[in-house]
Design a protein around this motif. Structure first.
Motif, PDB file in Angstrom:
ATOM      1  N   GLY A 136       0.859  -1.186   0.000  1.00 38.54           N
ATOM      2  CA  GLY A 136       0.000   0.000   0.000  1.00 38.54           C
ATOM      3  C   GLY A 136       0.888   1.227   0.000  1.00 38.54           C
ATOM      4  O   GLY A 136       2.108   1.125   0.147  1.00 38.54           O
ATOM      5  N   ASN A 137       0.280   2.399  -0.159  1.00 38.98           N
ATOM      6  CA  ASN A 137       1.092   3.615  -0.257  1.00 38.98           C
ATOM      7  C   ASN A 137       1.634   4.028   1.117  1.00 38.98           C
ATOM      8  O   ASN A 137       0.864   4.280   2.042  1.00 38.98           O
ATOM      9  N   ILE A 199      -2.702  17.867 -10.701  1.00 43.65           N
ATOM     10  CA  ILE A 199      -1.262  18.111 -10.691  1.00 43.65           C
ATOM     11  C   ILE A 199      -0.523  16.823 -11.057  1.00 43.65           C
ATOM     12  O   ILE A 199      -1.082  15.727 -11.006  1.00 43.65           O
ATOM     13  N   VAL A 200       0.747  17.016 -11.417  1.00 42.17           N
ATOM     14  CA  VAL A 200       1.641  15.877 -11.676  1.00 42.17           C
ATOM     15  C   VAL A 200       2.704  15.881 -10.585  1.00 42.17           C
ATOM     16  O   VAL A 200       3.233  16.938 -10.227  1.00 42.17           O
ATOM     17  N   THR A 201       2.995  14.719 -10.009  1.00 43.95           N
ATOM     18  CA  THR A 201       4.048  14.618  -8.996  1.00 43.95           C
ATOM     19  C   THR A 201       5.140  13.692  -9.514  1.00 43.95           C
ATOM     20  O   THR A 201       4.867  12.814 -10.338  1.00 43.95           O
ATOM     21  N   TYR A 202       6.368  13.902  -9.017  1.00 46.56           N
ATOM     22  CA  TYR A 202       7.467  13.050  -9.509  1.00 46.56           C
ATOM     23  C   TYR A 202       7.205  11.592  -9.158  1.00 46.56           C
ATOM     24  O   TYR A 202       7.231  10.707 -10.010  1.00 46.56           O
ATOM     25  N   HIS A 203       6.957  11.370  -7.842  1.00 43.15           N
ATOM     26  CA  HIS A 203       6.765  10.018  -7.320  1.00 43.15           C
ATOM     27  C   HIS A 203       5.329   9.932  -6.817  1.00 43.15           C
ATOM     28  O   HIS A 203       4.687  10.948  -6.595  1.00 43.15           O
ATOM     29  N   ARG A 204       4.859   8.717  -6.619  1.00 44.15           N
ATOM     30  CA  ARG A 204       3.476   8.566  -6.139  1.00 44.15           C
ATOM     31  C   ARG A 204       3.426   8.744  -4.616  1.00 44.15           C
ATOM     32  O   ARG A 204       3.047   7.840  -3.867  1.00 44.15           O
ATOM     33  N   ASN A 205       3.859   9.927  -4.164  1.00 49.90           N
ATOM     34  CA  ASN A 205       3.910  10.173  -2.721  1.00 49.90           C
ATOM     35  C   ASN A 205       2.974  11.310  -2.300  1.00 49.90           C
ATOM     36  O   ASN A 205       3.144  11.894  -1.241  1.00 49.90           O
ATOM     37  N   PHE A 206       1.975  11.580  -3.133  1.00 51.02           N
ATOM     38  CA  PHE A 206       1.088  12.719  -2.874  1.00 51.02           C
ATOM     39  C   PHE A 206      -0.365  12.278  -2.720  1.00 51.02           C
ATOM     40  O   PHE A 206      -1.257  13.109  -2.676  1.00 51.02           O
ATOM     41  N   VAL A 207      -0.602  10.967  -2.669  1.00 47.65           N
ATOM     42  CA  VAL A 207      -2.002  10.493  -2.680  1.00 47.65           C
ATOM     43  C   VAL A 207      -2.759  10.928  -1.430  1.00 47.65           C
ATOM     44  O   VAL A 207      -3.946  11.258  -1.494  1.00 47.65           O
ATOM     45  N   TYR A 208      -2.079  10.936  -0.276  1.00 44.19           N
ATOM     46  CA  TYR A 208      -2.754  11.312   0.968  1.00 44.19           C
ATOM     47  C   TYR A 208      -3.020  12.825   1.002  1.00 44.19           C
ATOM     48  O   TYR A 208      -4.071  13.271   1.440  1.00 44.19           O
ATOM     49  N   PHE A 209      -2.050  13.601   0.530  1.00 44.52           N
ATOM     50  CA  PHE A 209      -2.210  15.056   0.464  1.00 44.52           C
ATOM     51  C   PHE A 209      -3.354  15.397  -0.499  1.00 44.52           C
ATOM     52  O   PHE A 209      -4.217  16.225  -0.202  1.00 44.52           O
TER      53      PHE A 209
END
Ligand code: ZN
Length: 310
Positions: A136-137, A199-209
């Protein structure tokens, strides 16, 4: 020199501003955000430090002997869990030869326990494909509310290990949660005009935000978590962004600014460096200032966009 200065941003506030005369609990964490929460919850009874700096990719921290040495006398170790630190912690923890903080011991904490996890995989996960989010993330610390769950969890752990100060840990966690609620109301107000923006993010580390503030994730600079972008992927994503009117690309200090800027420029947009981990950029020394800077950077970038996917 740049890395030395950044190093001081991370360590000065944590070690100098809040160092107790004699810590009842020495707490080590794999992430700066966890050290920040641990310091708020522990107050004068705890000395917290993070192994990964805020400007380092938490997935890929070199498992140096200095890290093992730094935790040899720790009473507690707080891992992000969900294998975010799975590439290096299994080397660093045994290397410390500290029995108190090994997985299964009373002093080992998986901070993801009690956190509502997004993107839990269904079916078999093929690590051969390079997926570094197999459980999971793991980037839940990008949501202010989920850090309240971490604070409550840490208060319970600290109270078990240091019962004499249990009342202080409970009171500190409550104060942390209240301050986070007040801050969140302010951040939500700041982000309100951009609800539904992509938006576009570099890595998939923005899902919670993104979930917390109502943003849509259009794509990632890297085609898969942990896989660097190819020219073809950049070109295709830039084309899709242009068509949809998506103009904002965000990236952390440890990712390629060049690839992010190239994508943004091809799409006619902007690339913005952000810190999702405390200490990643100036003025982000604890979790509150991290979100202050993060929210204002994202809001500012989105305010400058013309059109955009709704
Ligand atoms: Zn990740």
């Amino acid at each position: 020199m740049k890395s030395l200065i950044r190093c001081l941003w991370v360590w000065m506030p944590i070690l100098l501003a809040t160092t107790p005369a004699r810590a009842d609990l020495k707490v080590a964490t794999s992430l700066t955000d966890l050290a920040s929460v641990a310091q708020f919850v522990g107050g004068k009874h705890v000395l917290a430090q993070s192994l990964c700096r805020g400007y380092q990719d938490p997935h890929f921290v070199p498992a140096k002997p200095s890290l093992m040495k730094a935790i040899q006398h720790a009473d507690v170790f707080v891992s992000v869990g969900l294998e975010l630190d799975g590439g290096w912690l299994p080397l660093v923890l045994p290397g410390s030869r500290n029995p108190k903080i090994q997985p299964g011991a009373k002093g080992f904490v998986d901070a993801s326990e009690g956190v509502d996890v997004l993107e839990k995989p269904v079916g078999t996960v093929s690590r051969a494909e390079g997926d570094i989010h197999p459980l999971g993330n793991p980037h839940y610390y990008a949501d202010p509310k989920r850090l309240e769950a971490v604070a409550d969890h840490l208060a319970e752990v600290f109270s078990r290990l240091d019962a004499a100060n249990a009342a202080d840990y409970a009171a500190n966690a409550k104060a942390f949660d209240e301050r986070m609620e007040t801050s969140l109301a302010k951040w939500e107000q700041e982000m309100a005009p951009y609800k539904g923006a992509s938006i576009v993010t570099y890595h998939r580390n923005f899902v919670y935000f993104a979930e917390r503030f109502g943003l849509k994730l259009f794509g990632n600079v890297e085609p898969k978590p942990g896989i660097p972008p190819t020219p073809r992927h950049i070109a295709e994503l830039a084309g899709a962004m242009k068509q949809a009117g998506v103009t904002v690309v965000v990236y952390q200090p440890y990712y390629s600014a060049e690839a992010s800027r190239e994508l943004a420029s091809k799409a006619g947009g902007v690339a913005v460096e952000i810190a999702t981990e405390a200490g990643g950029l100036p003025g982000t020394d604890d979790v509150f200032s991290k979100f202050d800077v993060l929210v204002s950077s994202v809001a500012k970038a989105l305010s400058g966009k013309s059109g955009g996917a709704q």
